[in-house]
Design an enzyme around this catalytic site. Structure first.
Site, PDB file in Angstrom:
ATOM      1  N   LYS A  42       6.711  11.413   0.275  1.00 38.21           N
ATOM      2  CA  LYS A  42       6.364  10.662   1.494  1.00 38.21           C
ATOM      3  C   LYS A  42       7.626  10.059   2.128  1.00 38.21           C
ATOM      4  O   LYS A  42       7.853  10.176   3.332  1.00 38.21           O
ATOM      5  CB  LYS A  42       5.375   9.552   1.137  1.00 38.21           C
ATOM      6  CG  LYS A  42       5.086   8.603   2.266  1.00 38.21           C
ATOM      7  CD  LYS A  42       4.741   7.185   1.853  1.00 38.21           C
ATOM      8  CE  LYS A  42       5.660   6.522   0.900  1.00 38.21           C
ATOM      9  NZ  LYS A  42       5.624   5.091   0.775  1.00 38.21           N
TER      10      LYS A  42
ATOM     11  N   THR B  24       6.368   0.885   1.775  1.00 35.80           N
ATOM     12  CA  THR B  24       7.376   1.699   2.463  1.00 35.80           C
ATOM     13  C   THR B  24       6.646   2.574   3.466  1.00 35.80           C
ATOM     14  O   THR B  24       5.867   3.459   3.076  1.00 35.80           O
ATOM     15  CB  THR B  24       8.137   2.602   1.470  1.00 35.80           C
ATOM     16  OG1 THR B  24       8.736   1.778   0.473  1.00 35.80           O
ATOM     17  CG2 THR B  24       9.207   3.409   2.185  1.00 35.80           C
TER      18      THR B  24
ATOM     19  N   LEU C 154       0.844  -1.203   0.000  1.00 33.81           N
ATOM     20  CA  LEU C 154       0.000   0.000   0.000  1.00 33.81           C
ATOM     21  C   LEU C 154       0.877   1.249   0.000  1.00 33.81           C
ATOM     22  O   LEU C 154       2.075   1.183   0.268  1.00 33.81           O
ATOM     23  CB  LEU C 154      -0.910  -0.011   1.229  1.00 33.81           C
ATOM     24  CG  LEU C 154      -1.798  -1.248   1.436  1.00 33.81           C
ATOM     25  CD1 LEU C 154      -2.765  -1.011   2.589  1.00 33.81           C
ATOM     26  CD2 LEU C 154      -2.564  -1.622   0.183  1.00 33.81           C
ATOM     27  N   PRO C 155       0.272   2.426  -0.259  1.00 31.91           N
ATOM     28  CA  PRO C 155       1.097   3.630  -0.401  1.00 31.91           C
ATOM     29  C   PRO C 155       1.865   4.059   0.864  1.00 31.91           C
ATOM     30  O   PRO C 155       3.075   4.260   0.802  1.00 31.91           O
ATOM     31  CB  PRO C 155       0.083   4.703  -0.810  1.00 31.91           C
ATOM     32  CG  PRO C 155      -1.059   3.954  -1.420  1.00 31.91           C
ATOM     33  CD  PRO C 155      -1.125   2.661  -0.660  1.00 31.91           C
TER      34      PRO C 155
ATOM     35  N   LYS D 107      15.265   1.128   4.031  1.00 33.50           N
ATOM     36  CA  LYS D 107      14.543   1.674   2.868  1.00 33.50           C
ATOM     37  C   LYS D 107      14.484   3.213   2.930  1.00 33.50           C
ATOM     38  O   LYS D 107      14.664   3.900   1.918  1.00 33.50           O
ATOM     39  CB  LYS D 107      13.134   1.078   2.825  1.00 33.50           C
ATOM     40  CG  LYS D 107      12.238   1.620   1.753  1.00 33.50           C
ATOM     41  CD  LYS D 107      12.673   1.248   0.355  1.00 33.50           C
ATOM     42  CE  LYS D 107      11.776   1.905  -0.678  1.00 33.50           C
ATOM     43  NZ  LYS D 107      12.291   1.788  -2.029  1.00 33.50           N
TER      44      LYS D 107
HETATM   45  P1  NAD Z   1       0.230   2.684  -6.013  1.00 34.35           P
HETATM   46  O1  NAD Z   1      -0.442   3.897  -5.500  1.00 34.35           O
HETATM   47  O2  NAD Z   1       0.407   2.474  -7.486  1.00 34.35           O
HETATM   48  O3  NAD Z   1      -0.511   1.380  -5.446  1.00 34.35           O
HETATM   49  C1  NAD Z   1      -1.060   1.268  -4.177  1.00 34.35           C
HETATM   50  C2  NAD Z   1      -2.372   0.502  -4.321  1.00 34.35           C
HETATM   51  O4  NAD Z   1      -2.902   0.254  -3.019  1.00 34.35           O
HETATM   52  C3  NAD Z   1      -3.437   1.277  -5.088  1.00 34.35           C
HETATM   53  O5  NAD Z   1      -3.868   0.516  -6.216  1.00 34.35           O
HETATM   54  C4  NAD Z   1      -4.572   1.484  -4.067  1.00 34.35           C
HETATM   55  O6  NAD Z   1      -5.852   1.422  -4.628  1.00 34.35           O
HETATM   56  C5  NAD Z   1      -4.307   0.322  -3.136  1.00 34.35           C
HETATM   57  N1  NAD Z   1      -4.871   0.481  -1.798  1.00 34.35           N
HETATM   58  C6  NAD Z   1      -4.742   1.510  -0.924  1.00 34.35           C
HETATM   59  N2  NAD Z   1      -5.379   1.237   0.230  1.00 34.35           N
HETATM   60  C7  NAD Z   1      -5.917   0.000   0.090  1.00 34.35           C
HETATM   61  C8  NAD Z   1      -6.684  -0.853   0.927  1.00 34.35           C
HETATM   62  N3  NAD Z   1      -7.031  -0.487   2.165  1.00 34.35           N
HETATM   63  N4  NAD Z   1      -7.069  -2.057   0.465  1.00 34.35           N
HETATM   64  C9  NAD Z   1      -6.729  -2.454  -0.790  1.00 34.35           C
HETATM   65  N5  NAD Z   1      -5.996  -1.696  -1.634  1.00 34.35           N
HETATM   66  C10 NAD Z   1      -5.602  -0.493  -1.203  1.00 34.35           C
HETATM   67  O7  NAD Z   1       1.645   2.629  -5.268  1.00 34.35           O
HETATM   68  P2  NAD Z   1       2.923   1.769  -5.701  1.00 34.35           P
HETATM   69  O8  NAD Z   1       3.763   2.562  -6.650  1.00 34.35           O
HETATM   70  O9  NAD Z   1       2.494   0.392  -6.037  1.00 34.35           O
HETATM   71  O10 NAD Z   1       3.719   1.761  -4.298  1.00 34.35           O
HETATM   72  C11 NAD Z   1       3.330   0.930  -3.221  1.00 34.35           C
HETATM   73  C12 NAD Z   1       4.395   1.025  -2.150  1.00 34.35           C
HETATM   74  O11 NAD Z   1       5.655   0.603  -2.702  1.00 34.35           O
HETATM   75  C13 NAD Z   1       4.597   2.440  -1.604  1.00 34.35           C
HETATM   76  O12 NAD Z   1       4.815   2.390  -0.223  1.00 34.35           O
HETATM   77  C14 NAD Z   1       5.854   2.905  -2.348  1.00 34.35           C
HETATM   78  O13 NAD Z   1       6.557   3.886  -1.601  1.00 34.35           O
HETATM   79  C15 NAD Z   1       6.627   1.608  -2.493  1.00 34.35           C
HETATM   80  N6  NAD Z   1       7.550   1.553  -3.628  1.00 34.35           N
HETATM   81  C16 NAD Z   1       7.160   1.991  -4.863  1.00 34.35           C
HETATM   82  C17 NAD Z   1       8.083   1.913  -5.927  1.00 34.35           C
HETATM   83  C18 NAD Z   1       7.702   2.381  -7.322  1.00 34.35           C
HETATM   84  O14 NAD Z   1       8.607   2.467  -8.178  1.00 34.35           O
HETATM   85  N7  NAD Z   1       6.434   2.658  -7.603  1.00 34.35           N
HETATM   86  C19 NAD Z   1       9.366   1.390  -5.724  1.00 34.35           C
HETATM   87  C20 NAD Z   1       9.703   0.918  -4.461  1.00 34.35           C
HETATM   88  C21 NAD Z   1       8.784   1.005  -3.417  1.00 34.35           C
END
Ligand code: NAD
Length: 293
Positions: free
Chosen positions: A245, A95, A64-65, A170
């Protein structure tokens, strides 16, 4: 083995798909129906809600975010910790704040559940290719239990220490990445303003002492590299607001410990200004276009 995957966004969806490819039975849930539809078209079992997704799951993964989303998912009367199967292993790959992660693991333990934090590095390309780096915090038995599964989604699985330490690593890594992307963008802007071809400049710096991950693999200047967000209108990838964030987590963490991180603070302010200018949803390499107000 049945795995529940909560959060099928930019990262979670390709990670869940790699588990499916490896032969796991994966039930997924996301608040966004479009993500669930893609998941089910590629062989995943879509659930209507979290409690349906985790029914009978031996492993529960969340992606999740931010901290507030993870707390919302796990805690309270209708939180995941109240209905997860007793012998399930919970792996949070989001994260989030190291402190929140420690607190959640303690609350899970109080309910007899095993939980580890396993945030990742490697971006959406790494998630798709199954080459992520996992930074894992938790006790050694739980980490070893998770390892075979993590290996289906990643190439490097590091046990950082006790609960929350995966998140600490991280946060340090992403503070460095955020600073590095700003520095790389500045160097490129200066060269371009001097009439340099950004590709020539990048090629030379990549083989010189300024070389770094952003320059080598994620060039922020459009057209220098194929298949990176900068060459796709800064779409997809790792959002500005997610980097903001993570820098917020670094600043907050440092305050609690009185660690001196002046560049981390400046980076936080610059990404904040960039987000406020309407770029929050773009990939973080779009700071290449940051302008003085
Ligand atoms: P994103 O916003 O694309 O995906 C998050 C998903 O979680 C969304 O689809 C949202 O609808 C869902 N969500 C939120 N609350 C929810 C709930 N209660 N139940 C079900 N689904 C729910 O974000 P992302 O890019 O996939 O990043 C996710 C995590 O990974 C973050 O913490 C980010 O910091 C970390 N991260 C991202 C990257 C990247 O390149 N995107 C790289 C490393 C780490």
């Amino acid at each position: 083995m049945k795995v529940a995957f909560i959060g099928l966004g930019n990262m979670g969806l390709p990670m869940a798909l790699n588990l499916l490819k490896a032969g796991y039975q994966v039930t997924g849930f996301d608040l966004v129906q479009a993500q669930l539809d893609i998941f089910s078209k590629t062989g995943g079992i879509p659930a209507q809600n979290t409690s349906e997704a985790v029914q009978g799951a031996k492993v529960i993964i969340s992606m999740l975010p931010a901290s507030r989303h993870v707390e919302g998912l796990y805690l309270g009367d209708r939180g995941l910790l109240s209905f997860a199967q007793a012998d399930a292993l919970i792996i949070d790959c989001s994260t989030i704040s190291p402190k929140v992660s420690q607190d959640l693991a303690a609350q899970a333990k109080a309910k007899g559940l095993a939980m580890i934090d396993a945030p990742v590095s490697g971006g959406t390309a790494g998630a798709q290719a199954g080459t992520l780096t996992f930074m894992v915090g938790g006790n050694v038995q739980d980490v070893e239990k998770a390892r075979p599964l993590l290996e289906k989604m990643g190439k490097n699985i590091f046990h950082a220490g006790s609960n929350g330490s995966g998140q600490t690593v991280k946060v340090c890594n992403n503070m460095l990445l955020g600073i590095q992307m700003l520095g790389t963008s500045e160097a490129l802007r200066l060269g371009i303003a001097n009439g340099m071809d950004p590709k020539v400049l990048s090629d030379i710096m990549t083989k010189s002492s300024g070389s770094n991950w952003a320059l080598e693999l994620y060039n922020p200047c459009p057209g220098v590299m194929e298949s990176v967000p900068s060459s796709k209108g800064y779409a997809g990838g790792f959002g500005v607001d997610l980097m903001l964030k993570d820098l917020g987590l670094a600043v907050e963490n440092a305050q609690g410990l009185e660690a001196y991180i002046p560049l981390g603070k400046v980076a936080h302010d610059l990404y904040k200004a960039h987000s406020k200018a309407g770029n929050g949803e773009l990939d973080f390499s779009s700071v290449f276009n940051l302008k003085a107000n």
